[in-house]
Design a protein around this motif. Structure first.
Motif, PDB file in Angstrom:
ATOM      1  N   LEU A 165       0.607  -1.435   0.198  1.00  0.00           N
ATOM      2  CA  LEU A 165      -0.148  -0.137   0.072  1.00  0.00           C
ATOM      3  C   LEU A 165       0.809   1.296   0.069  1.00  0.00           C
ATOM      4  N   GLU A 166       1.533   1.430   0.209  1.00  0.00           N
ATOM      5  CA  GLU A 166       3.168   2.948   0.801  1.00  0.00           C
ATOM      6  C   GLU A 166       3.017   2.558  -0.954  1.00  0.00           C
ATOM      7  N   LEU A 167       3.677   1.379  -0.648  1.00  0.00           N
ATOM      8  CA  LEU A 167       4.441   1.524  -2.264  1.00  0.00           C
ATOM      9  C   LEU A 167       3.722   1.916  -3.497  1.00  0.00           C
ATOM     10  N   LEU A 168       2.062   1.698  -3.550  1.00  0.00           N
ATOM     11  CA  LEU A 168       1.333   2.908  -4.076  1.00  0.00           C
ATOM     12  C   LEU A 168       0.718   3.083  -3.746  1.00  0.00           C
ATOM     13  N   LYS A 169       0.747   3.871  -2.954  1.00  0.00           N
ATOM     14  CA  LYS A 169       1.031   5.645  -2.401  1.00  0.00           C
ATOM     15  C   LYS A 169       2.662   6.273  -3.352  1.00  0.00           C
ATOM     16  N   ARG A 170       2.938   5.851  -3.617  1.00  0.00           N
ATOM     17  CA  ARG A 170       4.694   6.089  -3.983  1.00  0.00           C
ATOM     18  C   ARG A 170       4.722   6.205  -5.184  1.00  0.00           C
ATOM     19  N   GLY A 171       4.018   5.963  -6.253  1.00  0.00           N
ATOM     20  CA  GLY A 171       3.442   5.546  -7.726  1.00  0.00           C
ATOM     21  C   GLY A 171       4.354   4.444  -8.133  1.00  0.00           C
ATOM     22  N   HIS A 172       3.699   3.398  -7.649  1.00  0.00           N
ATOM     23  CA  HIS A 172       4.520   1.824  -8.117  1.00  0.00           C
ATOM     24  C   HIS A 172       2.922   1.091  -8.416  1.00  0.00           C
ATOM     25  N   ARG A 173       2.919   0.088  -8.748  1.00  0.00           N
ATOM     26  CA  ARG A 173       2.041  -0.542  -9.395  1.00  0.00           C
ATOM     27  C   ARG A 173       2.107  -1.980  -8.795  1.00  0.00           C
TER      28      ARG A 173
END
Length: 309
Positions: A165-173
């Motif tokens: 979830l944190e990686l998604l918030k940073r723009g990852h997929r």
């Protein structure tokens, strides 16, 4: 393990014409390789791969037309073995009556396509490799970080989904959460995807199931991604020695392919998303020929050599 495929599925997928209606369309296809049995037509039966789908094109059928009926029947008898799944005629060419007779006796399906031999072989090979490729299901999260397919694994409750979830918030997929279906291609590449029923969904304890594509947009998800790096999360163990320089690379074998593994110890205050981002960027640098650990080792060696002078 490879999935077994039925001839019926091939017929329906490519819209093939069935020549002998009484044939057994439930015969199993177990290998993705195809056979163009020109040598069998010429009378050479050694090393005949009878377990493969047999493709007859202009070359094979033109040669068989020049044979007498008795020899042609003998060749067709050798062509139709017990484990032969089916025979496919390309170019919409006429089917030799001897082949129809032998196939009818043994209930081997004869299928026909209007597509040219070369094009059909290419299409069928791609289809079979996709359907019969070795597969494995792994509990974890697959996410695309800076173009690197990162598989995050670890015990239940360690924080895999929260990190994703944190990686998604940073723009990852996101590719898959909780269950990752992995397929090994003919080139020994591992392709990961999510089961259709949980595609684009992420489970966050205390919140529940969230739809990533709805919340973050279509750019936050991918249908599939090549696996290149494994991140293993585990609770920090003060008695365990963790890699600090990166000179020794740990590997994990998935199906028949080895992937590098970074073991990340988890404890309060550690920013796992940032660490995984750095691990992905570091992997890209290594793949381009630069290894910071080797560079440090080289500098230390040069320094020690200088001190000895």
């Amino acid at each position: 393990m490879p999935t077994k495929l039925k001839v019926r599925e091939i017929k329906e997928y490519f819209g093939l014409e069935l020549i002998n209606e009484e044939a057994d369309l439930d015969r199993k296809i177990t290998v993705s390789d195809l056979s163009r049995p020109g040598l069998v037509m010429a009378g050479f039966y050694t090393y005949y791969p009878s377990e493969r789908i047999q493709i007859l094109g202009k070359t094979e059928l033109t040669f068989s037309d020049g044979l007498c009926s008795e020899i042609r029947r003998e060749r067709m008898t050798h062509l139709c073995q017990e484990d032969t799944p089916c025979i496919i005629i390309a170019h919409n060419l006429p089917v030799p009556s001897e082949l129809v007779d032998v196939a009818k006796e043994r209930k081997i399906p004869i299928l026909r396509t209007t597509i040219s031999t070369t094009r059909f072989v290419s299409k069928l090979t791609n289809y079979l490799e996709g359907r019969l490729a070795p597969t494995k299901t792994i509990h974890g999260v697959l996410i695309d970080v800076y173009g690197v397919g990162v598989l995050i694994v670890g015990n239940s409750g360690i924080g895999k989904s929260e990190t994703a979830l944190e990686l998604l918030k940073r723009g990852h997929r996101l590719v898959a959460d909780d269950v990752v279906e992995i397929t090994q291609t003919a080139d020994n590449e591992l392709i990961g995807t999510a089961p259709e029923i949980i595609r684009h969904l992420l489970e966050i304890r205390g919140v529940g199931i969230i739809d990533v594509m709805t919340l973050f947009g279509a750019g936050a998800v991918r249908l599939r991604k090549k696996l290149t790096l494994v991140i293993k999360l585990e609770m920090w163990n003060k008695d365990k020695s963790y890699e600090r320089l990166g000179l020794d690379e740990e590997k994990i074998k998935i199906i028949d392919t080895e992937l590098p593994v970074n073991t990340i110890p988890v404890r309060p205050g550690r920013n796992l998303a940032a660490i995984i981002e750095v691990a992905a960027m570091n992997y890209r640098l290594k793949s381009m020929g630069y290894n910071a650990a080797w560079e440090l080792s080289s500098r230390l060696t040069d320094e020690m050599d200088m001190n000895e002078l």
